[in-house]
Write a protein that holds these residues in place. Structure first.
Motif, PDB file in Angstrom:
ATOM      1  N   LEU A  44       9.209  59.781  75.231  1.00  0.00           N
ATOM      2  CA  LEU A  44      10.357  59.034  75.739  1.00  0.00           C
ATOM      3  C   LEU A  44      11.578  59.940  75.725  1.00  0.00           C
ATOM      4  O   LEU A  44      11.959  60.476  74.675  1.00  0.00           O
ATOM      5  CB  LEU A  44      10.612  57.798  74.872  1.00  0.00           C
ATOM      6  CG  LEU A  44      11.879  56.991  75.203  1.00  0.00           C
ATOM      7  CD1 LEU A  44      11.756  56.333  76.572  1.00  0.00           C
ATOM      8  CD2 LEU A  44      12.138  55.937  74.139  1.00  0.00           C
ATOM      9  N   LEU A  45      12.182  60.129  76.899  1.00  0.00           N
ATOM     10  CA  LEU A  45      13.416  60.905  77.042  1.00  0.00           C
ATOM     11  C   LEU A  45      14.596  59.946  77.102  1.00  0.00           C
ATOM     12  O   LEU A  45      14.607  59.032  77.934  1.00  0.00           O
ATOM     13  CB  LEU A  45      13.372  61.730  78.334  1.00  0.00           C
ATOM     14  CG  LEU A  45      12.717  63.105  78.298  1.00  0.00           C
ATOM     15  CD1 LEU A  45      12.599  63.638  79.726  1.00  0.00           C
ATOM     16  CD2 LEU A  45      13.532  64.073  77.463  1.00  0.00           C
ATOM     17  N   ALA A  46      15.559  60.156  76.230  1.00  0.00           N
ATOM     18  CA  ALA A  46      16.717  59.269  76.202  1.00  0.00           C
ATOM     19  C   ALA A  46      17.991  60.104  76.244  1.00  0.00           C
ATOM     20  O   ALA A  46      18.022  61.247  75.791  1.00  0.00           O
ATOM     21  CB  ALA A  46      16.694  58.403  74.939  1.00  0.00           C
ATOM     22  N   GLY A  47      19.044  59.512  76.786  1.00  0.00           N
ATOM     23  CA  GLY A  47      20.323  60.213  76.839  1.00  0.00           C
ATOM     24  C   GLY A  47      21.135  59.819  78.052  1.00  0.00           C
ATOM     25  O   GLY A  47      20.655  59.119  78.951  1.00  0.00           O
ATOM     26  N   LYS A  53      18.587  65.893  80.622  1.00  0.00           N
ATOM     27  CA  LYS A  53      17.210  65.421  80.468  1.00  0.00           C
ATOM     28  C   LYS A  53      16.278  66.055  81.506  1.00  0.00           C
ATOM     29  O   LYS A  53      15.185  66.516  81.160  1.00  0.00           O
ATOM     30  CB  LYS A  53      17.159  63.893  80.590  1.00  0.00           C
ATOM     31  CG  LYS A  53      17.765  63.141  79.424  1.00  0.00           C
ATOM     32  CD  LYS A  53      17.571  61.634  79.582  1.00  0.00           C
ATOM     33  CE  LYS A  53      18.341  61.107  80.785  1.00  0.00           C
ATOM     34  NZ  LYS A  53      18.160  59.655  80.961  1.00  0.00           N
ATOM     35  N   SER A  54      16.702  66.061  82.761  1.00  0.00           N
ATOM     36  CA  SER A  54      15.859  66.610  83.826  1.00  0.00           C
ATOM     37  C   SER A  54      15.637  68.109  83.645  1.00  0.00           C
ATOM     38  O   SER A  54      14.519  68.613  83.837  1.00  0.00           O
ATOM     39  CB  SER A  54      16.486  66.342  85.196  1.00  0.00           C
ATOM     40  OG  SER A  54      16.514  64.960  85.471  1.00  0.00           O
ATOM     41  N   THR A  93      14.952  56.952  80.068  1.00  0.00           N
ATOM     42  CA  THR A  93      15.942  55.875  80.042  1.00  0.00           C
ATOM     43  C   THR A  93      17.038  56.160  81.064  1.00  0.00           C
ATOM     44  O   THR A  93      17.364  57.320  81.343  1.00  0.00           O
ATOM     45  CB  THR A  93      16.591  55.736  78.660  1.00  0.00           C
ATOM     46  OG1 THR A  93      17.340  56.922  78.369  1.00  0.00           O
ATOM     47  CG2 THR A  93      15.550  55.508  77.583  1.00  0.00           C
ATOM     48  N   GLU A  94      17.596  55.094  81.600  1.00  0.00           N
ATOM     49  CA  GLU A  94      18.801  55.266  82.405  1.00  0.00           C
ATOM     50  C   GLU A  94      19.904  55.812  81.514  1.00  0.00           C
ATOM     51  O   GLU A  94      19.851  55.697  80.281  1.00  0.00           O
ATOM     52  CB  GLU A  94      19.244  53.916  82.990  1.00  0.00           C
ATOM     53  CG  GLU A  94      18.336  53.394  84.085  1.00  0.00           C
ATOM     54  CD  GLU A  94      18.902  52.133  84.714  1.00  0.00           C
ATOM     55  OE1 GLU A  94      20.139  52.031  84.836  1.00  0.00           O
ATOM     56  OE2 GLU A  94      18.111  51.257  85.068  1.00  0.00           O
ATOM     57  N   GLY A  95      20.908  56.378  82.121  1.00  0.00           N
ATOM     58  CA  GLY A  95      22.027  56.892  81.342  1.00  0.00           C
ATOM     59  C   GLY A  95      22.624  55.811  80.460  1.00  0.00           C
ATOM     60  O   GLY A  95      22.733  54.653  80.868  1.00  0.00           O
ATOM     61  N   PHE A  96      22.983  56.183  79.252  1.00  0.00           N
ATOM     62  CA  PHE A  96      23.522  55.196  78.310  1.00  0.00           C
ATOM     63  C   PHE A  96      24.821  54.580  78.809  1.00  0.00           C
ATOM     64  O   PHE A  96      25.232  53.510  78.370  1.00  0.00           O
ATOM     65  CB  PHE A  96      23.759  55.852  76.952  1.00  0.00           C
ATOM     66  CG  PHE A  96      22.495  56.176  76.205  1.00  0.00           C
ATOM     67  CD1 PHE A  96      21.287  55.589  76.545  1.00  0.00           C
ATOM     68  CD2 PHE A  96      22.510  57.073  75.156  1.00  0.00           C
ATOM     69  CE1 PHE A  96      20.132  55.870  75.860  1.00  0.00           C
ATOM     70  CE2 PHE A  96      21.355  57.366  74.454  1.00  0.00           C
ATOM     71  CZ  PHE A  96      20.161  56.766  74.800  1.00  0.00           C
ATOM     72  N   TRP A 129      12.608  62.112  72.486  1.00  0.00           N
ATOM     73  CA  TRP A 129      13.579  63.209  72.553  1.00  0.00           C
ATOM     74  C   TRP A 129      14.904  62.598  72.983  1.00  0.00           C
ATOM     75  O   TRP A 129      15.032  62.117  74.106  1.00  0.00           O
ATOM     76  CB  TRP A 129      13.164  64.272  73.567  1.00  0.00           C
ATOM     77  CG  TRP A 129      11.982  65.108  73.165  1.00  0.00           C
ATOM     78  CD1 TRP A 129      11.420  65.225  71.942  1.00  0.00           C
ATOM     79  CD2 TRP A 129      11.218  65.953  74.043  1.00  0.00           C
ATOM     80  NE1 TRP A 129      10.355  66.092  71.976  1.00  0.00           N
ATOM     81  CE2 TRP A 129      10.210  66.555  73.237  1.00  0.00           C
ATOM     82  CE3 TRP A 129      11.285  66.273  75.389  1.00  0.00           C
ATOM     83  CZ2 TRP A 129       9.271  67.452  73.775  1.00  0.00           C
ATOM     84  CZ3 TRP A 129      10.362  67.148  75.929  1.00  0.00           C
ATOM     85  CH2 TRP A 129       9.361  67.739  75.121  1.00  0.00           C
ATOM     86  N   LEU A 130      15.878  62.604  72.094  1.00  0.00           N
ATOM     87  CA  LEU A 130      17.213  62.091  72.404  1.00  0.00           C
ATOM     88  C   LEU A 130      18.112  63.263  72.778  1.00  0.00           C
ATOM     89  O   LEU A 130      18.413  64.114  71.941  1.00  0.00           O
ATOM     90  CB  LEU A 130      17.784  61.338  71.205  1.00  0.00           C
ATOM     91  CG  LEU A 130      19.266  60.940  71.290  1.00  0.00           C
ATOM     92  CD1 LEU A 130      19.529  60.057  72.502  1.00  0.00           C
ATOM     93  CD2 LEU A 130      19.707  60.244  70.001  1.00  0.00           C
TER      94      LEU A 130
END
Length: 400
Positions: A44-47, A53-54, A93-96, A129-130
């Motif tokens: 899971l990629l978050a941020g 992220k990309s 995740t979509e951008g916070f 991965w945050l």
């Protein structure tokens, strides 16, 4: 199987072939034991948008999150990306800044718990991965809440400080704040995923191998081979996977049904289907794209070179000494030992031939590979043959 005409040791009659079921079993064995395809890794990629992220996904895993048509929503605010050529699933995740902290963390919790309810652990989220950009100097409540959630759910989380190309006092102070505020994270790793140019100053990428190693230490053992295969940050680990392909194939060849006439070096053409499968798996491990016809051409173009270089009789003599009470063994076992040794020699030479091309990202031509294999066998003949016979000797002893 039956014996063939000894006048042409490389010719294989149409009715003398390895059983297709045997070949499929070997291929499945390689997938399972060498490449880990049966245990994919789910990350899971978050941020925030713009926090790298990309860029991280591309530098670490060789995938493009911006590519159209490969992602699909799995819950509100989270996209899923699956890849046909990698045992990997990414959740992004979509951008916070798009959702508030409560909704964002709630979506992540929903995803983690819904997949955890599935009995098959291959569907679970294995690590988070945050991503937080060092240049943003911005620590948000959502970062704190997400790390706390992962700690509560016992999901490993690594805070990746992306765009870490500045080494000034403000950057060090921000890193300290992150360390204190996100202390529940399993690891905090500064990373520069892509080369940066600051005027005339070039800042080389760093931190990717550290991130890879930390991730491997945190994810389930069953997923580690999948990550080693999928990643593009550490080529030496890809070489490990390619070597494992050769080793598993060679040991599997030992158990296949080869005829007694294979012993003095004949019937080598029987190995071509096995070697084509092995080439395909090595290429996958190293990220080389070659179609099947080229792989067949390489196997056909080099099997004679392998046998001529090392010598069928020498190969037989060196391998047979490892087999105790040889007179009491079946010819199939002896033939399999020789076949396994040839496979090990060919596979080792193939990796030596293509590794620098693969490391540099060049897709080699068939002719270049055949020439490189010939050169490798000429320059490293003693080392390759000795390594192969010793390897098969151990395999034979372990089989007893």
């Amino acid at each position: 199987m039956r014996s063939e005409d000894q006048d042409n040791p490389w010719a294989v009659p149409p009715d003398l072939t390895l059983d297709s079921e045997e070949l499929n079993e070997v291929d499945n064995l390689v997938n399972n034991e060498a490449l880990g395809f049966e245990a994919p890794v789910n990350i899971l990629l978050a941020g925030n948008s713009g926090d790298g992220k990309s860029t991280l996904a591309n530098a670490m895993l060789g995938v493009d999150l911006a590519a159209t048509g490969i992602g699909f929503p799995v819950t509100k605010g989270i996209q899923c990306y699956e890849y046909r050529d990698k045992p990997l699933t990414l959740f992004d995740t979509e951008g916070f800044e798009v959702l508030d902290s409560e909704r964002t963390v709630g979506a992540v919790k929903e995803l983690i718990e819904s997949r955890r309810r599935q009995k098959d652990s291959k569907q679970h989220i294995h690590i988070v991965w945050l991503c937080i950009a060092a240049t943003s100097r911005r620590l948000q409540q959502v970062h704190i809440d997400l790390v706390r959630l992962c700690s509560e759910l016992q999901i490993p989380i690594i805070v990746v400080i992306t765009k870490s190309y500045l080494k000034d006092d403000a950057s060090e102070a921000f890193l300290k704040v992150i360390g204190e505020s996100l202390a529940e994270a399993d690891s905090i790793i500064p990373v520069l995923a892509k080369e940066m140019h600051l005027g005339k100053l070039r800042v080389a990428p760093f931190g990717l191998v550290q991130l890879l190693n930390a991730t491997l230490n945190l994810i389930p053992v069953a997923c580690q081979a999948a990550l080693k295969f999928s990643q593009v940050a550490d080529f030496d680990r890809k070489l490990e996977a390619a070597t494992k392909v050769v080793d598993v194939t060679a040991v599997a060849a030992f158990g296949l049904s080869f005829p007694a006439a294979f012993v003095p070096g004949g019937h080598a053409g029987l190995l071509i289907p096995l070697e084509v499968n092995m080439i395909h798996q090595i290429n996958k491990a190293l990220g080389i794209n070659l179609d099947k016809q080229k792989q067949i051409a390489i196997a056909q173009g080099t099997i004679g070179i392998v046998m001529a270089t090392v010598g069928g009789k020498l190969l037989f003599t060196e391998t047979i000494k490892f087999i105790p009470l040889v007179g009491q063994l079946t010819s199939i076992l002896v033939g399999g030992a020789i076949a396994g040794t040839v496979v090990k020699i060919f596979g080792t030479a193939y990796i030596v031939a293509v590794r620098e091309m693969a490391r540099s990202g060049v897709t080699p031509t068939t002719g270049a590979i055949v020439d490189a294999i010939t050169s490798a066998l000429s320059v490293h003949q003693n080392q390759i043959v000795s390594s192969a016979t010793n390897f098969m000797g151990e395999a034979i002893k372990n089989r007893k």
